[in-house]
Design a protein around this motif. Structure first.
Motif, PDB file in Angstrom:
ATOM      1  N   PRO A  67      28.100  -9.485  15.281  1.00  0.00           N
ATOM      2  CA  PRO A  67      28.516  -8.541  16.310  1.00  0.00           C
ATOM      3  C   PRO A  67      27.339  -7.655  16.701  1.00  0.00           C
ATOM      4  N   PRO A  68      27.335  -7.212  17.923  1.00  0.00           N
ATOM      5  CA  PRO A  68      26.211  -6.391  18.361  1.00  0.00           C
ATOM      6  C   PRO A  68      26.127  -5.092  17.585  1.00  0.00           C
ATOM      7  N   HIS A  69      24.956  -4.596  17.517  1.00  0.00           N
ATOM      8  CA  HIS A  69      24.609  -3.348  16.878  1.00  0.00           C
ATOM      9  C   HIS A  69      25.470  -2.237  17.459  1.00  0.00           C
ATOM     10  N   GLY A  70      26.117  -1.470  16.647  1.00  0.00           N
ATOM     11  CA  GLY A  70      27.024  -0.445  17.146  1.00  0.00           C
ATOM     12  C   GLY A  70      26.291   0.728  17.758  1.00  0.00           C
ATOM     13  N   GLY A  71      27.033   1.551  18.485  1.00  0.00           N
ATOM     14  CA  GLY A  71      26.489   2.815  18.953  1.00  0.00           C
ATOM     15  C   GLY A  71      25.748   2.763  20.266  1.00  0.00           C
ATOM     16  N   PHE A  72      25.243   1.616  20.644  1.00  0.00           N
ATOM     17  CA  PHE A  72      24.406   1.560  21.836  1.00  0.00           C
ATOM     18  C   PHE A  72      25.287   1.292  23.052  1.00  0.00           C
ATOM     19  N   ARG A  73      26.298   2.117  23.223  1.00  0.00           N
ATOM     20  CA  ARG A  73      27.258   1.887  24.295  1.00  0.00           C
ATOM     21  C   ARG A  73      27.470   0.384  24.439  1.00  0.00           C
ATOM     22  N   ALA A  74      27.579  -0.223  23.274  1.00  0.00           N
ATOM     23  CA  ALA A  74      27.445  -1.663  23.149  1.00  0.00           C
ATOM     24  C   ALA A  74      28.555  -2.424  23.846  1.00  0.00           C
ATOM     25  N   GLU A  75      29.766  -1.897  23.755  1.00  0.00           N
ATOM     26  CA  GLU A  75      30.887  -2.650  24.320  1.00  0.00           C
ATOM     27  C   GLU A  75      30.664  -2.852  25.804  1.00  0.00           C
ATOM     28  N   ALA A  76      30.149  -1.807  26.464  1.00  0.00           N
ATOM     29  CA  ALA A  76      29.958  -1.908  27.904  1.00  0.00           C
ATOM     30  C   ALA A  76      28.666  -2.650  28.234  1.00  0.00           C
ATOM     31  N   LEU A  77      27.632  -2.353  27.461  1.00  0.00           N
ATOM     32  CA  LEU A  77      26.313  -2.839  27.851  1.00  0.00           C
ATOM     33  C   LEU A  77      26.028  -4.271  27.412  1.00  0.00           C
ATOM     34  N   TYR A  78      26.347  -4.566  26.185  1.00  0.00           N
ATOM     35  CA  TYR A  78      25.890  -5.835  25.624  1.00  0.00           C
ATOM     36  C   TYR A  78      26.341  -7.060  26.412  1.00  0.00           C
ATOM     37  N   PRO A  79      27.656  -7.150  26.736  1.00  0.00           N
ATOM     38  CA  PRO A  79      28.079  -8.359  27.457  1.00  0.00           C
ATOM     39  C   PRO A  79      27.354  -8.516  28.790  1.00  0.00           C
ATOM     40  N   GLN A  80      27.025  -7.395  29.424  1.00  0.00           N
ATOM     41  CA  GLN A  80      26.348  -7.498  30.720  1.00  0.00           C
ATOM     42  C   GLN A  80      24.912  -7.977  30.591  1.00  0.00           C
ATOM     43  N   THR A  81      24.278  -7.675  29.454  1.00  0.00           N
ATOM     44  CA  THR A  81      22.907  -8.166  29.275  1.00  0.00           C
ATOM     45  C   THR A  81      22.901  -9.684  29.183  1.00  0.00           C
ATOM     46  N   LEU A  82      24.019 -10.246  28.770  1.00  0.00           N
ATOM     47  CA  LEU A  82      24.070 -11.702  28.594  1.00  0.00           C
ATOM     48  C   LEU A  82      24.129 -12.448  29.929  1.00  0.00           C
ATOM     49  N   ASP A  83      24.429 -11.716  31.018  1.00  0.00           N
ATOM     50  CA  ASP A  83      24.425 -12.372  32.323  1.00  0.00           C
ATOM     51  C   ASP A  83      23.023 -12.847  32.709  1.00  0.00           C
ATOM     52  N   CYS A  84      21.997 -12.230  32.126  1.00  0.00           N
ATOM     53  CA  CYS A  84      20.618 -12.581  32.475  1.00  0.00           C
ATOM     54  C   CYS A  84      20.250 -13.893  31.797  1.00  0.00           C
ATOM     55  N   VAL A  85      19.866 -14.903  32.627  1.00  0.00           N
ATOM     56  CA  VAL A  85      19.464 -16.184  32.034  1.00  0.00           C
ATOM     57  C   VAL A  85      17.939 -16.298  31.923  1.00  0.00           C
ATOM     58  N   HIS A  86      17.243 -15.182  32.149  1.00  0.00           N
ATOM     59  CA  HIS A  86      15.809 -15.130  31.913  1.00  0.00           C
ATOM     60  C   HIS A  86      15.012 -15.983  32.898  1.00  0.00           C
ATOM     61  N   CYS A  87      15.529 -16.142  34.118  1.00  0.00           N
ATOM     62  CA  CYS A  87      14.828 -16.991  35.088  1.00  0.00           C
ATOM     63  C   CYS A  87      13.606 -16.298  35.667  1.00  0.00           C
ATOM     64  N   GLY A  88      13.632 -14.968  35.734  1.00  0.00           N
ATOM     65  CA  GLY A  88      12.444 -14.251  36.206  1.00  0.00           C
ATOM     66  C   GLY A  88      12.362 -14.058  37.713  1.00  0.00           C
ATOM     67  N   LEU A  89      13.403 -14.444  38.441  1.00  0.00           N
ATOM     68  CA  LEU A  89      13.332 -14.316  39.900  1.00  0.00           C
ATOM     69  C   LEU A  89      13.254 -12.862  40.350  1.00  0.00           C
ATOM     70  N   CYS A  90      13.602 -11.938  39.442  1.00  0.00           N
ATOM     71  CA  CYS A  90      13.585 -10.515  39.785  1.00  0.00           C
ATOM     72  C   CYS A  90      12.181  -9.927  39.752  1.00  0.00           C
ATOM     73  N   LEU A  91      11.254 -10.614  39.092  1.00  0.00           N
ATOM     74  CA  LEU A  91       9.972  -9.971  38.796  1.00  0.00           C
ATOM     75  C   LEU A  91       9.266  -9.412  40.031  1.00  0.00           C
ATOM     76  N   SER A  92       9.095 -10.273  41.035  1.00  0.00           N
ATOM     77  CA  SER A  92       8.300  -9.851  42.184  1.00  0.00           C
ATOM     78  C   SER A  92       9.029  -8.819  43.028  1.00  0.00           C
ATOM     79  N   ALA A  93      10.335  -8.631  42.783  1.00  0.00           N
ATOM     80  CA  ALA A  93      11.074  -7.629  43.554  1.00  0.00           C
ATOM     81  C   ALA A  93      10.917  -6.242  42.932  1.00  0.00           C
ATOM     82  N   CYS A  94      10.394  -6.172  41.717  1.00  0.00           N
ATOM     83  CA  CYS A  94      10.362  -4.921  40.967  1.00  0.00           C
ATOM     84  C   CYS A  94       9.074  -4.144  41.229  1.00  0.00           C
ATOM     85  N   PRO A  95       9.179  -2.931  41.763  1.00  0.00           N
ATOM     86  CA  PRO A  95       7.963  -2.163  42.065  1.00  0.00           C
ATOM     87  C   PRO A  95       7.103  -1.901  40.837  1.00  0.00           C
ATOM     88  N   THR A  96       7.722  -1.615  39.704  1.00  0.00           N
ATOM     89  CA  THR A  96       6.884  -1.290  38.541  1.00  0.00           C
ATOM     90  C   THR A  96       6.236  -2.540  37.953  1.00  0.00           C
TER      91      THR A  96
END
Lengths: 482, 428, 422
Positions: B10-39
């Motif tokens: 189970p995910p590490h507790g405390g890190f607003r995990a219930e809300a945050l963790y499942p959403q991080t899993l939507d990222c398939v690491h394709c990298g298409l966002c990179l060039s859109a990011c100013p930083t």
């Protein structure tokens, strides 16, 4: 961690600048994989050089410390080509992102390796030119990465892959020396070293400058969206088109499973849910020729039982057709935390039977597998949605992946059409090549990279006897993944 | 060989995990966002890219890395422009992830320093209290007119000098006068709307608010401006002050629920983007509120505007506010409106969807990055050389105006609605 | 050949039919009187193994049309001929690919593919050119404008290395990044890394309509710019500009070619070909002629002035073609230009060593002016005078030597003949 890492980081900082060297553990953590999340490695440092000289200094520093190094572009590769060797150094080329020269008279551009593929076409557009290879990741992937992987894309059917568009390269060799290969007027005297380096997955050196050929924007484009009851009819139509002598710029198929996933997702493109397959055909050239060509394709599709033939009326509709193709990736990605985008090629005439076998393999392993592919090239992309937190599922993904490769090779195909071998398929090279074939490849690599310090562990499987009996025989080979 | 992820548990507790963790899993690491990011574009670091940041968040949630220095740095180096959301094929809701991460950081008290204190003061003590804000702005206005501010400048600490440099000229009292509570529809009546005026907008962009009300009325809508509306809570949410944000959102949801209207019209993109997500903070209570929110351009485009009679001969560059284009997917509506003004020639520029670097008080916390991001925007605008630059968000208006002045661009910087208003007024 | 004994030993190892003594053929000053001609891949492997063991060096020969192209051999003992390695194993008309033995004559292969509705995208000059020779020398003709270079046609190769080891690379599919792209390395390597025995080729669809047109040139240099523009139009498969002297050979009895001649081949969909033909008629006063004219361009391209002369090739940037022509014109070269490919062929008659020196200097100057490269394609060995005929120089040669050393450590295959004496 590699002995003497502290000294290494200091030396790298001196070589490329403090701001251009990352070494904190969390920073290195995000570099543990590229677009292929299944394989991971942990570098000792990441450097971000801004010019060729800095790349040379970084490479020489790595040599001084005896650590391996790997070039990296945007990290969108899907075969682990930019995967860092444990304790090695990632040389990230993202800051070398300038278009150095645009020469419209000669239709040439000279760019640094970190230039994003789509940005090059954007820069060339005012001159009526563009850079033809268009991998699906073109909005983010870099020209340097494209050179390393010999990237293709949906339009390679007519325009070829990266290797058909690179005229010359500047390369920092694994010993830190600089070489210039090819000329902007064409091949240089001697061996086609440009041809050898394109597609060498960053194992022959670090490309620091690329001279590419630009193409004129096509006079006219036509895009068709054809819907079939089954994927076999779609594949047969592709065969008919190829045999007819037409050369569309793209022939893409989306299978029934993918259509379902797309229509279930936020990318719903209004495709009929019962569509057995969607075929997208794009033609470009003189307007005069395209009208009759569209009619011929319509006729071929009809005779193969197409249930719908739509021709895009404008750019907006064209974009909508392509969304059906491009949304597939995202739609599949949402089904599970990880997405394995497989890649293999078969003779175009064998597509129907191979597809059937691929789907059967997915079913047998209980995996969510669907297909989106460059049908005109026979280039399959079975997509498998999975969760790498589930070791059993991961194992099934790997096993199914191997079986798919075997089926493709048996059908006269090969194990990668555009993603490369990397670490992902290194150990399957034997499906296609015998020891002598691999040895010939090793000779080429050794001519550039004799001790294997540059991107070790990629492409060529390590001969088992060699690694076991004499660990020093191949220098850096044993560092990663043994 | 493939490496199974070590933490299958189970995910590490405390890190607003219930809300945050499942959403991080939507990222398939394709990298298409990179060039859109100013930083990312600026630094070239995977760590400073959306994909890298999601990887960090996931790593923290899984207990593979600590919530330490690097994660905190990256959570605040991010401009929150959400350009990555437009680029993402997998629908990762990065803005929401970022807010959760910052909330966790704030919750653990991991961020300190002057910037943090200035931010907290502005966000919790000033913005939610219109009268305090009004008094402060009045004082600043007087100081500016008497040039007292310049006298005081040498005695301020460097950071505050920077704050001073960011201040726009304070508009006159007349411009800052509050709008009437009800403005009748003109001509054939087409409906009734409520107008959200915001916290900073009345003080610094009263003219845009007035123009918005006039254009809505001109188009047959009765405009209701509830007196007790307040700050929307967007900036507090972005800063991780989620309790404060929630409180403000709830107050507004109640306020705007009192009146029946076709829409709640907002002319500040940063506010409308946050208001539309109120259901995430408030649940069902927020859903009704969120559903009525419309950006002013989006609303007018949907209902159709009466043709403006006046002409404005100008080459106009429209620049997309991040929270309008990436946060709400509103891209064409403002352009279509501007194109309907006789005499206006819309000219494209190279980078309309990139962040200008405003991003709340980012200028103060990350001056170098803000400058670099702004420079790219200015270069694109300089190349297009328009007479007018139009953008529909107060932060962007301030940032681009400041940059344009420094870079010597000749263009006038306005809210699109002001241009439309001018055209109506010129037409009589 | 070192002696009778070696000949007999080879015969014993390879069979009498595979080893043939004949009137010596001169290759750049070295007379070779023995040809080894293996009948299949096994036999080719055995032959190379035998040569390698005996430290004998071979000049690899296909159709013999380009034997004059190269530096003088460092050593050479036998000719190794692919003449018996012929045949088409696969010609897949559904898929548009073919697997063909290296010794197969290009002309025969072209006919066979056309008969099945496909086009072989190779058009090397030289009667009797073989597939293997064409690939090994990367030979191109006028149609390379539409066809692309030979490397684009190669999908996979079977190659026997100097040691006799049989290897494969690539495959039969049209898109492939499985491992290093060795096919690129072998193509154009002049047989110095291995002997190509068989190739998988990608075929092109046959165009619906083909049409060759001729138009008067108004001086070479003045025509270049238009030539480049036209060559870039889709559907133009070949475009050649020749000077007045060559015009007489290319299109005998033609009028209006006093200042040279432009030949254009259109290939594609009928309506486009017809439209372009009309435009060309308007813009360049072009008129239809026979395909023979294009064949004669190819013949001219592969010819060398008699009794003695030099043929040079310069690869230049499109924008620098005019500058590249000048130095060659000054030494009296006849000129053929493919503006679309940026190629200039110069044919210089030689009467003396001075002429040869002047021609070599002009070649260097031309390559420099064109911002490209230049090579001597054919010349008597005395006229080559120890210059590298490929014009190779620079530190990259070290990399090439390193490759050569690894593929052919004994120096069995064409030693010394290729760029920089590889």
């Amino acid at each position: 961690m590699h002995a003497g890492t502290a000294g290494l980081v200091d030396a790298l900082r001196a070589a490329v600048g403090r701001d251009a060297c990352l070494c904190r553990p969390e920073e290195l953590f995000v570099y543990e994989c590229d677009g292929l999340t299944m394989h991971t490695g942990r570098p000792a440092a990441v450097v971000l050089p801004s010019d060729t000289a800095a790349v040379q200094r970084a490479v020489r520093t790595c040599r001084d410390f005896g650590v391996p190094f790997v070039p990296r572009g945007a990290g969108t590769g899907l075969s682990g080509g930019a995967l860092a060797p444990d304790g090695g150094v990632v040389i990230e080329c993202s800051r070398m992102n300038r278009v150095l020269e645009l020469d419209p008279a000669n239709r040439i551009a000279v760019v640094q390796p970190g230039v994003v593929n789509a940005d090059l076409s954007k820069a060339a557009a005012p001159h009526g030119l563009y850079y033809a290879p268009d991998p699906s990741s073109q909005q983010a992937c870099t020209i340097g990465g494209n050179v390393a992987e010999n990237s293709g894309g949906p339009h390679t059917l007519k325009y070829g892959t990266t290797t058909n568009h690179v005229l010359a390269l500047e390369l920092v060799l694994p010993d830190g020396e600089r070489a210039r290969l090819g000329t902007r007027a064409g091949p240089a005297a001697g061996y086609d070293l440009v041809g050898a380096v394109v597609g060498s997955e960053g194992t022959l050196g670090i490309v620091t400058e690329v001279t590419v050929r630009l193409e004129a924007l096509p006079e006219h484009v036509e895009t068709l969206l054809l819907i079939f009851r089954d994927v076999v009819s779609a594949c047969r139509t592709v065969g008919d088109v190829i045999r007819s002598g037409l050369t569309p710029s793209a022939l893409e198929i989306v299978d029934q499973r993918t259509v379902a996933a797309i229509e279930d997702s936020v990318y719903a493109a209004g495709l009929p849910r019962d569509a057995g397959a969607v075929l997208i055909v794009e033609l470009d050239g003189p307007a005069l020729a395209l009208g009759p060509q569209v009619e011929r394709i319509r006729e071929m599709a009809r005779s193969r039982g197409a249930t719908r033939v739509d021709v895009a009326r404008d750019d907006a509709e064209r974009a909508r057709f392509w969304r059906a193709r491009k949304g597939a990736f995202g739609a599949m990605g949402r089904l599970a935390p990880d997405l394995y985008v497989h890649d293999a090629v078969v003779p175009r005439t064998r597509l129907p039977e191979v597809l059937e076998a691929v789907c059967a393999i997915g079913d047998r392993y209980g995996l969510k597998l669907s297909n989106v592919f460059h049908a005109g090239d026979g280039n399959l992309h079975p997509n498998i949605s999975f969760d790498r937190r589930d070791p059993d599922e991961l194992e099934r993904v790997v096993a199914a992946g191997e079986e798919i490769l075997r089926v493709c090779v048996e059908a006269g195909g090969v194990i990668t059409g555009e993603h490369g071998i990397g670490t992902e398929k290194r150990d399957y090279m034997g499906l296609l090549f015998d020891d002598a074939d691999l040895d010939a490849m090793r000779r080429l690599r050794d001519a550039f990279n004799p001790d294997g310090a540059c991107n070790p562990g990629k492409i060529i499987p390590t001969p088992r006897f060699c690694a076991e009996s004499n660990p020093k025989a191949r220098g850096y080979e044993r560092v990663p993944f043994e | 060989m493939p490496t199974p992820l070590q933490t299958a548990g189970p995910p590490h507790g405390g890190f607003r995990a219930e809300a945050l963790y499942p959403q991080t899993l939507d990222c398939v690491h394709c990298g298409l966002c990179l060039s859109a990011c100013p930083t990312y574009v600026e630094t070239g670091r995977e760590t400073s890219s959306p994909r890298g940041r999601v990887y960090l968040m996931r790593g923290v949630a899984e207990g593979r890395i600590p919530l330490g220095e690097v994660v905190v740095e990256e959570a605040y180096l991010c401009l929150g422009c959400r350009a990555c959301e437009t680029a993402c094929p997998s629908g990762v809701r990065f803005g929401a992830l970022l807010e959760l991460t910052r909330a966790e950081i704030e919750g653990r008290g991991l961020r300190r320093g002057l910037a943090k204190r200035v931010e907290a003061f502005a966000l919790t003590t000033l913005l939610p209290h219109p009268r305090r804000l009004r008094r402060l702005v009045s004082l600043l206005g007087i100081a500016q007119r008497l040039r007292l501010d310049r006298l005081a400048l040498p005695f301020l600490p460097a950071r505050l000098r920077e704050v001073h440099a960011q201040l726009p000229p304070i508009p006159s009292r007349a411009e800052r006068r509050a709008l009437p509570e009800r403005i009748p529809a003109e001509g054939e009546r087409r409906g009734r709307v409520q107008l959200f005026v915001g916290c900073v907008m009345p003080e610094l962009f009263g003219a845009a608010n007035a123009a918005t009300a006039r254009v809505l009325a001109r188009n047959g809508f009765e405009v209701v401006v509830p007196r007790d509306q307040g700050c929307c809570g967007a900036l507090q949410a972005h800063a991780g002050l989620d309790a404060c944000a929630r409180k403000l959102a709830r107050a507004n949801a109640e306020c705007f629920a009192r009146e029946d209207a076709d829409a709640l019209v907002v002319n500040s993109a940063g506010c409308s983007a946050a208001m539309r997500q109120a259901s995430e903070w408030l649940g069902a209570e927020g859903a009704a509120y969120a559903d009525t929110v419309r950006d002013v351009a989006e609303f007018l485009d949907a209902v159709g505007v009466r043709p403006p009679g006046g002409r404005i001969e100008a080459r106009v560059c429209y620049d997309d506010p991040c929270h309008l284009v990436h946060g709400q997917g509103v891209r064409d509506a403002p352009r279509r409106l501007l194109a309907q003004i006789p005499g206006v020639e819309l000219v494209p520029h190279a980078d309309p969807e990139a962040c200008c670097g405003a991003a709340g008080i980012y200028n103060l916390t990350h001056p170098e990055m803000a400058r670099a991001v702004l420079e790219r925007k200015l270069a694109a605008l300089r190349a297009a050389d328009p007479d007018v630059i139009a953008t529909g968000n107060p932060g962007c208006l301030l940032q681009i105006a400041r940059g344009a002045a420094r870079a010597g661009l000749r263009a006038r910087i306005v809210h699109p609605i002001e241009l439309l208003d001018e055209a109506y007024r010129a037409g009589g | 050949m070192k002696g009778r004994a070696e000949l007999e030993a080879l015969r014993a190892a390879l069979g009498a039919r595979a080893v043939r003594a004949h009137t010596p053929i001169e290759v750049d000053g070295v007379a070779l009187g023995v040809t080894v001609a293996p009948a299949d891949a096994d036999s080719l492997s055995a032959a190379l193994q035998a040569l390698s063991q005996r430290r004998l060096a071979a000049v690899v020969r296909g159709g013999g049309t380009r034997l004059g192209f190269g530096n003088p051999p460092r050593r050479a003992d036998v000719l190794l001929s692919t003449e018996r390695l012929t045949g088409i194993d696969v010609l897949d008309a559904e898929d548009g690919v073919a697997q063909v033995w290296a010794g197969t004559p290009v002309a025969a292969l072209r006919e066979a593919t056309r008969a099945r509705g496909w086009e072989l995208a190779l058009d090397p000059p030289g009667e009797g050119s073989t597939l293997g020779g064409t690939l090994a020398s990367a030979a191109t003709g006028p149609r390379s404008l539409g066809f692309g270079p030979p490397r684009d046609s190669v999908l996979g190769l079977s190659v026997v290395l100097a040691s006799g080891t049989r290897t494969r690379c690539g495959g039969r599919v049209v898109k492939n990044v499985t491992g290093y792209d060795l096919a690129k390395l072998y193509t154009g390597s002049f047989g110095t890394l291995g002997v190509i025995s068989r190739a998988w080729l990608r075929l092109r669809p046959r165009p619906e309509r083909e049409l060759v047109l001729r138009a008067p040139a108004r001086g070479l240099a003045k025509t270049l710019e238009r030539g480049v523009a036209w060559a870039r139009r889709p559907g133009v498969r070949a475009l050649a500009i020749v000077d007045a002297e060559l015009a007489a050979r290319v299109d005998p009895g033609s009028r209006g070619a006093e200042e040279g001649l432009v030949l254009i081949e259109l290939a594609g969909d009928a309506p486009v070909v017809e439209r372009d033909a009309e435009r060309l008629a308007r813009e360049l006063r072009a008129e239809a002629t026979s395909e023979r004219a294009l064949e004669r361009v190819r013949e001219v391209q592969g010819s060398t002035p008699r009794p003695s002369g030099m043929r040079v090739r310069v690869s230049a940037l499109a924008s620098r073609l005019a500058a590249a022509l000048e130095p060659l014109a000054r030494v009296g070269a006849q000129l053929l230009v493919y503006p679309g490919q940026g190629l200039v062929y110069g044919f210089v008659p030689l009467a003396s060593a001075n002429d040869a020196a002047a021609a070599r200097a002009a070649l260097r100057e031309s390559a420099r002016a064109g911002d490209g490269t230049g090579c001597i394609e054919d010349a008597p060995s005395w006229a080559k005078h120890g210059d590298d005929v490929f014009g190779a120089s620079g530190p990259e040669l070290a990399l090439m030597r390193s490759i050569k050393r690894r593929f052919d450590p004994e120096g069995v295959l064409n030693p010394g003949r290729f760029a920089g004496g590889l």
